[in-house]
Design a protein around this motif. Structure first.
Motif, mmCIF file in Angstrom:
data_model
loop_
_atom_site.group_PDB
_atom_site.id
_atom_site.type_symbol
_atom_site.label_atom_id
_atom_site.label_comp_id
_atom_site.label_asym_id
_atom_site.label_seq_id
_atom_site.Cartn_x
_atom_site.Cartn_y
_atom_site.Cartn_z
ATOM 1 N N LEU A 563 0.822 -1.215 0.000
ATOM 2 C CA LEU A 563 0.000 0.000 0.000
ATOM 3 C C LEU A 563 0.854 1.262 0.000
ATOM 4 N N GLU A 564 1.954 1.233 0.762
ATOM 5 C CA GLU A 564 2.782 2.444 0.829
ATOM 6 C C GLU A 564 3.315 2.817 -0.550
ATOM 7 N N ARG A 565 3.738 1.823 -1.329
ATOM 8 C CA ARG A 565 4.278 2.134 -2.655
ATOM 9 C C ARG A 565 3.192 2.619 -3.604
ATOM 10 N N VAL A 566 1.994 2.049 -3.486
ATOM 11 C CA VAL A 566 0.882 2.518 -4.316
ATOM 12 C C VAL A 566 0.596 3.990 -4.028
ATOM 13 N N VAL A 567 0.489 4.327 -2.744
ATOM 14 C CA VAL A 567 0.192 5.718 -2.369
ATOM 15 C C VAL A 567 1.358 6.622 -2.740
ATOM 16 N N MET A 568 2.587 6.123 -2.584
ATOM 17 C CA MET A 568 3.774 6.894 -2.962
ATOM 18 C C MET A 568 3.700 7.340 -4.418
ATOM 19 N N LEU A 569 3.345 6.408 -5.304
ATOM 20 C CA LEU A 569 3.258 6.738 -6.723
ATOM 21 C C LEU A 569 2.137 7.729 -6.983
ATOM 22 N N LEU A 570 0.980 7.506 -6.373
ATOM 23 C CA LEU A 570 -0.159 8.391 -6.604
ATOM 24 C C LEU A 570 0.101 9.798 -6.055
ATOM 25 N N ALA A 571 0.851 9.880 -4.967
ATOM 26 C CA ALA A 571 1.159 11.178 -4.365
ATOM 27 C C ALA A 571 2.392 11.823 -4.977
#
Length: 614
Positions: A563-571
Motif C-alpha cells: 500500500l505504501e508504494r501505491v500511495v507513494m506513486l499516486l502522491a
C-alpha cells in the motif's frame, strides 16, 4: 430498538461548532456561526486582529475588533500562541471590494467575532509549520505538528481513500475480508523476524508475521474461496527510500482453483481501477498533471528478458531505451579490458541513445563522473557516436571493419546517435546499467511523462546459487509452485527451474508480488530440500501447512500489493515515510514515542530474559 444515525461531516456537536471552517460561502452572509479550530496565522492591523482559523476542512478568516471585544479581548487574542485551539462565535460578513482572496474557497467572506474561548493553549512552537527547511528528525519528533501541514495531511487522507477504494473493489469482486493473527511462530521466510517473548512459556518466543502467507493459504484449504485483507506485515530490515524498516501494510489476497491469468485479472481490475480513480489526485489544491495509465491487460515480461533488456526485475518502462548484449563483438577485438572481462565470464552490454550525438562534450564527462561516484562503476561508461558519417569516441579505435556497423545496428542506432557500453559480471553490472539507462533517457528527453506504465514480470527462477557457492536459496517466494511441479524438482538442474511467480511493476517500483502456490506436500518437501532445509525442519517450521496439505488442499494462488508504494506513486512522492502517518526513521527509531526503548528489570524478569549487549 431504534439505531442512532451514523455521524457525517455535517453532523457537528453544537457545543463547539455549527459549521466547519471551509464550508462557509457568500450565501451564508449575515448568518450567526460557531467555529472551532487552530490559530494558523495572525495579523494585527491597527488594533484589528485577523486570524486564519484552520480545521480539517480548511481555512477561514476571522476578524477580532476592539469595538466588539474591548481592549482586553484584543490583548488576549494577540497573546494566544499560534496553533492554539480556539472557539469563536460571530457573524458571516462579505469581504469588501478588492479584499477577497481567490486562493481560498472561503476567500469572499470573513467571520466577525463577538465572543471567543481558548480551548487548548499552545506554547511556542519548536519550528514554524510553513518552514520547509526543518530537518526531518525534528519533524518526526513532532510528527503531530507535521501532520497539520496541508501537504502532509492530504497525503495521509489519500492513503485512507485508496484503502477505502480497494475494499469496495474487492467486495465487488466477491472477496471477503478476514483477519489473521499478529502473534505467530517464527519461520524461515527470508527476512528477519521481530520476536516477542512469552511470559507464560519462558524461553519461547512469538514472531510478528512477515506476511499472512501461511494463514491465507490455510484459508484456502479451509474452503474459503476468496480472501483479502489490508494486512500489517513486520520485517526487521534495513531501510530504503521505498521500504519501511519495521512494518508496512499490504493488500493481501488469495483465491482457490485459479491459474496465473485469474490472479492477473483481479489485480488489473482492482489496482488498475484505483490508479484510474486517483491518477489525477490534486491534494492540497495542487493541479496535478493529467496522468495516463497503460490499459489492461498489462504487458508480460519474462524475468530473464527483464534483466537483459533493462538490468532490473522492476524496470521503469517510461524509459524506451533497451540494453543489448554485445559481448561477442568485443571478445573479437584487441581492447583488453572488455576482452578479459568476457573471457572471465563477464559481459559487455550496450545502450543505444537516439540523438545523443548532439549533446555537448561536457555532458559525456558528467555521465562518466556520475556513474563512477554515484553508481560505483569501476570506470566511466565507454561510448561511440556517429557524426557526419564517421564513428568517433574513445572506444572506436578498437573496432575493425564491420564491427562498428554491427554494434550500431544491433542497438538500433544511426547517424547522430550514441552507443554507451559497460562491462562487468552479473549481477553487479545491473546496479550500473539500470540507473544509467533511465538517466540517459531522462537527459535526452526520451522518457515518457505523466503516465503510469505497468508490466508483469513472470517466470522467475525458483532457485539461485548461494553467495558462498555451496547449494541453493529460494530466489523469491518459497511457497510458489515450480513450473513442471514435482517432476521438475526431481529431474532438472535447480538453476533451470522456473517458478509460477510474478511481480507487478510500475515506473520502477515493485507493487505486487505473488504466485500460484505449491500445495502438494511432496513437492513442498522437495523444494525446501533443494534449498537446504531438511524434512524434519520443514515439518516443524511449517507444521500448519504440512498437516493441511495432507487433508485436501485445492490449487490456489494470489498476491500482495504494497500500500505504501501505491500511495507513494499516486502522491508523486519518492519517500515511503511521507505516506505513513507515524513513520520510523531509516534506523528504525520512533522519535515521537521514543521507540525502541529500554525496559526495566522487572519486565525482563517476568519474561525470563536477561540483556547482554554485544
Amino acid at each position: 430498538m431504534s439505531v442512532a444515525p451514523l455521524p457525517t461531516s455535517t453532523t457537528l456537536n453544537p457545543r463547539y461548532r455549527s459549521h466547519r471552517c471551509a464550508d462557509l460561502r457568500v450565501a451564508d452572509v449575515g448568518q450567526p456561526v460557531k467555529l472551532a479550530g487552530w490559530v494558523f496565522r495572525r495579523r494585527d492591523h491597527g488594533g484589528v486582529v485577523f486570524i486564519d482559523l484552520r480545521d480539517a476542512s480548511g481555512l477561514v478568516q476571522i476578524v477580532f475588533k476592539p469595538t466588539l471585544l474591548g481592549t482586553a479581548g484584543i490583548d488576549a487574542i494577540t497573546h494566544t500562541g499560534l496553533e492554539s485551539v480556539i472557539q469563536v462565535k460571530g457573524t458571516v460578513l462579505a469581504r469588501g471590494e478588492g479584499l477577497t482572496n481567490p486562493k481560498l474557497a472561503t476567500g469572499a467572506i470573513e467571520i466577525e467575532v463577538q465572543r471567543f474561548e481558548v480551548l487548548g493553549l499552545a506554547q511556542p512552537l519548536p519550528y514554524a509549520l510553513e518552514d520547509d527547511s526543518v530537518p526531518e528528525d525534528l519533524r518526526l519528533a513532532y510528527r503531530f505538528l507535521d501532520l497539520r501541514r496541508d501537504d502532509v495531511a492530504s497525503t495521509i487522507q489519500l492513503r485512507s481513500d485508496v484503502i477505502a477504494s480497494i475494499r469496495k473493489r474487492m467486495w465487488g469482486l466477491g472477496f471477503r475480508e478476514y483477519q489473521t493473527p499478529i502473534l505467530t511462530a517464527s519461520s524461515p521466510e527470508g527476512a528477519r523476524d521481530f520476536l516477542v517473548p512469552s511470559r507464560l512459556h519462558p524461553g519461547k518466543f512469538y514472531a510478528l508475521p512477515q506476511a499472512p502467507q501461511q494463514f491465507k493459504q490455510l484459508f484456502m484449504v479451509s474452503g474459503f474461496d476468496k480472501y483479502f485483507q489490508i494486512a500489517p506485515c513486520f520485517r526487521d530490515e534495513d531501510a530504503r527510500a521505498d521500504r519501511c524498516p519495521t512494518d508496512f501494510y499490504q493488500l493481501d489476497l488469495e483465491m482457490s482453483f485459479v491459474e496465473q491469468d485469474d490472479v492477473f485479472r483481479v489485480a488489473e481490475s482492482v489496482l488498475g481501477g484505483v490508479f484510474e480513480e486517483f491518477a489525477n489526485w490534486n491534494g492540497n489544491g495542487r493541479k496535478a498533471a493529467p496522468q495516463a495509465i497503460t490499459p489492461a491487460p498489462w504487458v508480460r515480461i519474462a524475468y530473464d528478458d527483464a534483466l537483459l533488456k533493462y538490468s532490473s526485475d522492476k524496470p521503469d518502462l517510461r524509459c524506451p531505451l533497451e540494453i543489448v548484449d554485445v559481448s561477442d563483438i568485443w571478445a573479437n577485438t584487441e581492447f583488453q579490458v572488455f576482452k578479459n572481462i568476457v573471457a572471465s565470464g563477464g559481459v559487455v552490454r550496450a545502450i543505444g541513445v537516439k540523438g545523443a550525438g548532439n549533446m555537448p562534450r561536457s555532458w559525456f564527462d558528467t555521465i562518466g563522473k556520475w556513474a563512477q561516484e554515484s553508481l560505483g562503476a569501476p570506470a566511466a561508461p565507454g561510448y561511440i557516436t556517429r557524426k557526419d558519417g564517421k564513428f568517433i569516441g574513445p572506444l572506436y579505435k578498437f573496432l575493425d571493419g564491420a564491427q562498428p556497423f554491427e554494434l550500431f545496428g544491433r542497438c538500433g542506432c544511426a547517424e547522430g546517435d550514441v552507443v554507451f557500453m559497460v562491462a562487468g559480471k552479473e549481477p553487479a553490472i545491473h546496479k550500473i546499467l539500470n540507473p544509467l539507462r533511465v538517466r540517459l533517457g531522462a537527459d535526452c528527453g526520451l522518457n515518457e511523462q505523466n503516465i503510469y506504465k505497468f508490466a508483469w514480470i513472470v517466470d522467475f527462477p525458483m532457485f539461485e546459487p548461494r553467495d558462498d557457492g555451496k547449494g541453493y536459496d529460494f530466489s523469491h517466494n518459497p511457497f510458489s509452485m515450480p513450473q513442471g511441479g514435482l517432476e521438475a524438482l526431481n529431474t532438472q538442474d535447480p538453476l533451470t527451474i522456473k517458478a509460477t511467480q510474478y511481480d507487478l511493476v510500475c515506473n520502477g517500483y515493485e507493487l505486487i508480488s505473488g504466485g500460484i502456490r505449491n500445495h502438494l506436500p511432496e513437492a513442498m518437501l522437495k523444494a525446501f530440500e533443494i534449498a537446504g532445509l531438511p524434512a524434519d525442519m520443514v515439518k516443524d517450521k511449517f507444521r500448519g501447512m504440512w498437516k493441511a496439505f495432507h487433508l485436501g488442499a485445492p490449487p490456489h494462488g494470489g498476491c500482495a500489493a504494497g500500500l505504501e508504494r501505491v500511495v507513494m506513486l499516486l502522491a508523486e512522492s519518492t519517500m515511503v515515510r511521507e505516506v505513513v502517518a507515524f513513520p520510523m526513521t531509516q534506523r528504525g527509531e520512533d522519535l515521537l514515542m521514543g521507540a525502541p526503548s529500554v525496559v526495566d528489570d522487572k519486565q525482563l524478569r517476568e519474561l525470563s530474559i536477561a540483556v547482554k549487549l554485544k
